[in-house]
Design a protein around this motif. Structure first.
Motif, PDB file in Angstrom:
ATOM      1  N   MET A  50       0.808  -1.214   0.000  1.00  0.00           N
ATOM      2  CA  MET A  50       0.000   0.000   0.000  1.00  0.00           C
ATOM      3  C   MET A  50       0.846   1.272   0.000  1.00  0.00           C
ATOM      4  O   MET A  50       1.945   1.296   0.529  1.00  0.00           O
ATOM      5  CB  MET A  50      -0.891   0.045   1.250  1.00  0.00           C
ATOM      6  CG  MET A  50      -1.881  -1.104   1.397  1.00  0.00           C
ATOM      7  SD  MET A  50      -3.089  -1.183   0.074  1.00  0.00           S
ATOM      8  CE  MET A  50      -2.605  -2.726  -0.678  1.00  0.00           C
ATOM      9  N   GLY A  54      -3.669   4.577   0.748  1.00  0.00           N
ATOM     10  CA  GLY A  54      -4.462   3.394   1.058  1.00  0.00           C
ATOM     11  C   GLY A  54      -4.772   2.495  -0.131  1.00  0.00           C
ATOM     12  O   GLY A  54      -5.672   1.659  -0.055  1.00  0.00           O
ATOM     13  N   VAL A  55      -4.036   2.671  -1.232  1.00  0.00           N
ATOM     14  CA  VAL A  55      -4.204   1.790  -2.388  1.00  0.00           C
ATOM     15  C   VAL A  55      -2.843   1.179  -2.744  1.00  0.00           C
ATOM     16  O   VAL A  55      -1.803   1.667  -2.305  1.00  0.00           O
ATOM     17  CB  VAL A  55      -4.803   2.530  -3.615  1.00  0.00           C
ATOM     18  CG1 VAL A  55      -6.221   3.011  -3.326  1.00  0.00           C
ATOM     19  CG2 VAL A  55      -3.929   3.677  -4.052  1.00  0.00           C
ATOM     20  N   VAL A  56      -2.872   0.134  -3.544  1.00  0.00           N
ATOM     21  CA  VAL A  56      -1.623  -0.508  -3.957  1.00  0.00           C
ATOM     22  C   VAL A  56      -0.744   0.520  -4.666  1.00  0.00           C
ATOM     23  O   VAL A  56      -1.199   1.234  -5.568  1.00  0.00           O
ATOM     24  CB  VAL A  56      -1.892  -1.730  -4.863  1.00  0.00           C
ATOM     25  CG1 VAL A  56      -0.589  -2.299  -5.412  1.00  0.00           C
ATOM     26  CG2 VAL A  56      -2.651  -2.809  -4.093  1.00  0.00           C
ATOM     27  N   LYS A  97      -7.282  -2.120  -3.203  1.00  0.00           N
ATOM     28  CA  LYS A  97      -7.234  -2.046  -1.740  1.00  0.00           C
ATOM     29  C   LYS A  97      -6.573  -3.281  -1.140  1.00  0.00           C
ATOM     30  O   LYS A  97      -6.528  -4.351  -1.763  1.00  0.00           O
ATOM     31  CB  LYS A  97      -8.655  -1.924  -1.172  1.00  0.00           C
ATOM     32  CG  LYS A  97      -9.436  -0.739  -1.673  1.00  0.00           C
ATOM     33  CD  LYS A  97      -8.984   0.513  -1.009  1.00  0.00           C
ATOM     34  CE  LYS A  97      -9.893   1.674  -1.396  1.00  0.00           C
ATOM     35  NZ  LYS A  97      -9.510   2.899  -0.819  1.00  0.00           N
ATOM     36  N   GLU A  98      -6.110  -3.127   0.083  1.00  0.00           N
ATOM     37  CA  GLU A  98      -5.531  -4.238   0.829  1.00  0.00           C
ATOM     38  C   GLU A  98      -6.547  -5.380   0.918  1.00  0.00           C
ATOM     39  O   GLU A  98      -7.735  -5.154   1.132  1.00  0.00           O
ATOM     40  CB  GLU A  98      -5.131  -3.782   2.228  1.00  0.00           C
ATOM     41  CG  GLU A  98      -4.407  -4.835   3.018  1.00  0.00           C
ATOM     42  CD  GLU A  98      -3.893  -4.329   4.348  1.00  0.00           C
ATOM     43  OE1 GLU A  98      -3.531  -5.178   5.179  1.00  0.00           O
ATOM     44  OE2 GLU A  98      -3.848  -3.097   4.574  1.00  0.00           O
TER      45      GLU A  98
END
Length: 144
Positions: A50, A54-56, A97-98
């Motif tokens: 991340m 909060g995103v890859v 997202k995770e």
């Protein structure tokens, strides 16, 4: 480089290049296999993938894309064959997202004497994230 079979966990039955320290240990691990639709590469997004938003991380997506190019082109590279990426383009389409499963599918557009042209699309749980294409250069043992 011959791929290594995964014998346990979520990706049991898939293969990876465990000897590729950056792609396997630092950025990945990434996996691939052939199914009814062709070659698919995948990984599960974890906290280490991340960015602050909060995103890859985009660099992770591009590293995974580069990994997948060689999975798609493995037949053209031949048993024990290898190569390098000489050109790479990409367009970010959405964030992942995770916890999401990221999959890459693609194909070889053309394979000539030493150049292989490949394209692909990475999706997160079915939502397109990254569109990409590249040119790979096939190498021989004398090129090492």
């Amino acid at each position: 480089m011959k791929p290594d079979l995964v014998t346990d966990g979520e990706f049991k039955g898939w293969v990876t290049w465990a000897g590729e320290a950056f792609e396997h240990d630092a950025a990945g691990p990434f996996y691939f296999r052939t199914d009814a639709k062709g070659v698919v590469a995948a990984f599960r997004a974890k906290a280490k993938h991340m960015n602050q938003g909060g995103v890859v991380h985009g660099g992770c997506l591009m590293t995974f894309a580069d990994f997948s190019l060689f999975a798609f082109a493995a037949k053209e590279l031949g048993e024990g064959g290898y190569g390098l990426t000489v050109a790479f383009t990409s367009e970010f389409l959405s964030g992942a997202k995770e916890g999401q499963l990221l999959e890459a599918r693609g194909d070889v557009l053309r394979a000539g004497g030493s150049l292989i042209f490949v394209r692909g699309l990475i999706s997160a749980d079915g939502t397109p994230c990254l569109n990409y294409s590249a040119t790979l250069k096939r190498l021989t043992p004398k090129d090492k």
